[in-house]
Design a protein around this motif. Structure first.
Motif, PDB file in Angstrom:
ATOM      1  N   ILE A  62      90.784  56.753  34.429  1.00 19.67           N
ATOM      2  CA  ILE A  62      90.994  58.072  33.827  1.00 19.67           C
ATOM      3  C   ILE A  62      90.506  59.147  34.803  1.00 19.67           C
ATOM      4  CG2 ILE A  62      90.263  59.619  31.967  1.00 19.67           C
ATOM      5  CD1 ILE A  62      90.222  57.044  30.162  1.00 19.67           C
ATOM      6  N   ALA A  63      89.365  58.907  35.431  1.00 23.86           N
ATOM      7  CA  ALA A  63      88.836  59.853  36.411  1.00 23.86           C
ATOM      8  C   ALA A  63      89.793  60.013  37.596  1.00 23.86           C
ATOM      9  CB  ALA A  63      87.461  59.406  36.891  1.00 23.86           C
ATOM     10  N   LEU A  64      90.384  58.920  38.048  1.00 24.05           N
ATOM     11  CA  LEU A  64      91.351  58.990  39.148  1.00 24.05           C
ATOM     12  C   LEU A  64      92.587  59.788  38.749  1.00 24.05           C
ATOM     13  CD1 LEU A  64      91.197  55.318  40.494  1.00 24.05           C
ATOM     14  CD2 LEU A  64      90.322  57.387  41.635  1.00 24.05           C
ATOM     15  N   LEU A  65      93.078  59.571  37.530  1.00 25.55           N
ATOM     16  CA  LEU A  65      94.245  60.311  37.053  1.00 25.55           C
ATOM     17  C   LEU A  65      93.931  61.799  36.923  1.00 25.55           C
ATOM     18  CD1 LEU A  65      95.472  57.703  34.435  1.00 25.55           C
ATOM     19  CD2 LEU A  65      96.703  58.379  36.512  1.00 25.55           C
ATOM     20  N   ALA A  66      92.752  62.128  36.406  1.00 21.12           N
ATOM     21  CA  ALA A  66      92.358  63.536  36.283  1.00 21.12           C
ATOM     22  C   ALA A  66      92.266  64.188  37.656  1.00 21.12           C
ATOM     23  CB  ALA A  66      91.025  63.649  35.542  1.00 21.12           C
ATOM     24  N   GLN A  67      91.679  63.490  38.600  1.00 15.32           N
ATOM     25  CA  GLN A  67      91.566  64.025  39.957  1.00 15.32           C
ATOM     26  C   GLN A  67      92.948  64.250  40.563  1.00 15.32           C
ATOM     27  OE1 GLN A  67      89.609  61.431  42.780  1.00 15.32           O
ATOM     28  NE2 GLN A  67      88.910  63.170  43.990  1.00 15.32           N
ATOM     29  N   ALA A  68      93.848  63.319  40.347  1.00 17.23           N
ATOM     30  CA  ALA A  68      95.211  63.448  40.877  1.00 17.23           C
ATOM     31  C   ALA A  68      95.932  64.648  40.277  1.00 17.23           C
ATOM     32  CB  ALA A  68      95.997  62.168  40.604  1.00 17.23           C
ATOM     33  N   LEU A  69      95.602  64.979  39.036  1.00 16.34           N
ATOM     34  CA  LEU A  69      96.211  66.131  38.363  1.00 16.34           C
ATOM     35  C   LEU A  69      95.409  67.419  38.568  1.00 16.34           C
ATOM     36  CD1 LEU A  69      97.197  64.341  35.055  1.00 16.34           C
ATOM     37  CD2 LEU A  69      98.787  65.300  36.739  1.00 16.34           C
ATOM     38  N   GLU A  70      94.272  67.310  39.263  1.00 15.47           N
ATOM     39  CA  GLU A  70      93.390  68.439  39.545  1.00 15.47           C
ATOM     40  C   GLU A  70      92.881  69.102  38.269  1.00 15.47           C
ATOM     41  OE1 GLU A  70      95.721  70.850  42.224  1.00 15.47           O
ATOM     42  OE2 GLU A  70      95.016  69.689  43.941  1.00 15.47           O
ATOM     43  N   VAL A  71      92.445  68.254  37.323  1.00 13.39           N
ATOM     44  CA  VAL A  71      91.857  68.735  36.078  1.00 13.39           C
ATOM     45  C   VAL A  71      90.568  67.984  35.803  1.00 13.39           C
ATOM     46  CG1 VAL A  71      94.079  69.390  35.050  1.00 13.39           C
ATOM     47  CG2 VAL A  71      93.143  67.112  34.600  1.00 13.39           C
ATOM     48  N   ASP A  72      89.764  68.524  34.919  1.00 15.60           N
ATOM     49  CA  ASP A  72      88.571  67.836  34.473  1.00 15.60           C
ATOM     50  C   ASP A  72      88.978  66.702  33.533  1.00 15.60           C
ATOM     51  OD1 ASP A  72      85.472  68.188  34.395  1.00 15.60           O
ATOM     52  OD2 ASP A  72      86.082  67.776  32.319  1.00 15.60           O
ATOM     53  N   VAL A  73      88.218  65.631  33.525  1.00 11.99           N
ATOM     54  CA  VAL A  73      88.509  64.491  32.650  1.00 11.99           C
ATOM     55  C   VAL A  73      88.654  64.937  31.196  1.00 11.99           C
ATOM     56  CG1 VAL A  73      87.567  62.354  31.706  1.00 11.99           C
ATOM     57  CG2 VAL A  73      87.484  62.754  34.164  1.00 11.99           C
ATOM     58  N   ALA A  74      87.807  65.846  30.754  1.00  9.30           N
ATOM     59  CA  ALA A  74      87.844  66.314  29.364  1.00  9.30           C
ATOM     60  C   ALA A  74      89.199  66.901  28.997  1.00  9.30           C
ATOM     61  CB  ALA A  74      86.749  67.345  29.125  1.00  9.30           C
ATOM     62  N   GLU A  75      89.875  67.484  29.969  1.00 11.12           N
ATOM     63  CA  GLU A  75      91.183  68.089  29.704  1.00 11.12           C
ATOM     64  C   GLU A  75      92.223  67.044  29.297  1.00 11.12           C
ATOM     65  OE1 GLU A  75      94.100  71.380  31.743  1.00 11.12           O
ATOM     66  OE2 GLU A  75      92.049  71.145  32.428  1.00 11.12           O
ATOM     67  N   LEU A  76      92.038  65.826  29.733  1.00  7.57           N
ATOM     68  CA  LEU A  76      92.972  64.766  29.364  1.00  7.57           C
ATOM     69  C   LEU A  76      92.824  64.347  27.907  1.00  7.57           C
ATOM     70  CD1 LEU A  76      92.910  62.487  32.536  1.00  7.57           C
ATOM     71  CD2 LEU A  76      94.595  64.220  31.897  1.00  7.57           C
ATOM     72  N   PHE A  77      91.720  64.746  27.282  1.00  8.84           N
ATOM     73  CA  PHE A  77      91.485  64.381  25.889  1.00  8.84           C
ATOM     74  C   PHE A  77      91.524  65.577  24.942  1.00  8.84           C
ATOM     75  CE2 PHE A  77      89.575  60.987  28.371  1.00  8.84           C
ATOM     76  CZ  PHE A  77      90.173  59.896  27.783  1.00  8.84           C
ATOM     77  N   SER A  78      91.870  66.751  25.454  1.00  2.00           N
ATOM     78  CA  SER A  78      91.904  67.931  24.601  1.00  2.00           C
ATOM     79  C   SER A  78      93.053  67.832  23.605  1.00  2.00           C
ATOM     80  CB  SER A  78      92.042  69.197  25.439  1.00  2.00           C
ATOM     81  OG  SER A  78      93.314  69.231  26.046  1.00  2.00           O
ATOM     82  N   SER A  79      92.883  68.497  22.482  1.00  2.00           N
ATOM     83  CA  SER A  79      93.943  68.480  21.474  1.00  2.00           C
ATOM     84  C   SER A  79      94.680  69.805  21.500  1.00  2.00           C
ATOM     85  CB  SER A  79      93.369  68.220  20.082  1.00  2.00           C
ATOM     86  OG  SER A  79      92.415  69.197  19.766  1.00  2.00           O
ATOM     87  N   GLY A  80      95.941  69.776  21.151  1.00  4.26           N
ATOM     88  CA  GLY A  80      96.745  70.991  21.102  1.00  4.26           C
ATOM     89  C   GLY A  80      97.092  71.510  22.471  1.00  4.26           C
TER      90      GLY A  80
END
Length: 107
Positions: A62-80
């Motif tokens: 998950i951390a690798l995917l977030a880094q690849a998307l240039e976002v914080d890990v928490a952003e991958l779990f945000s709602s809405g």
């Protein structure tokens, strides 16, 4: 798509959020699953499986995917639609340092 067995509603919701945010952020950046996988250093089929909610992905991936998307890990779990799509400050800082080094005149 068949959901994995024996998962609680909460677990399914978390997988759904991760899947939806990966797809949304990947599309916003114009990346294919293959391009995202290459940036993250994971196999193309693995990135697809995460988006399809087939695998129980590790925090490391998950951390690798977030880094690849240039976002914080928490952003991958945000709602809405409240998640921002800005690069992380650490990446911006690294980019500005690189830019300053390339502007210097030799010698």
């Amino acid at each position: 798509m068949e959901e994995p067995p024996n998962l609680s509603e909460h677990q399914l919701e978390v997988r759904h959020r991760l899947s939806a945010n990966l797809k949304r952020l990947r599309a916003l950046r114009g990346l294919s699953q293959e391009a995202l996988a290459a940036r993250a250093g994971v196999h193309r089929t693995y990135a697809s499986q995460v988006e399809r909610k087939v695998v129980n992905t590790s925090l490391d991936n998950i951390a690798l995917l977030a880094q690849a998307l240039e976002v914080d890990v928490a952003e991958l779990f945000s709602s809405g639609d409240v998640a921002s799509v800005t690069a992380r400050p650490a990446l911006k800082k690294a980019d500005s340092l690189t830019e300053r080094k390339t502007r210097r005149k030799p010698g």
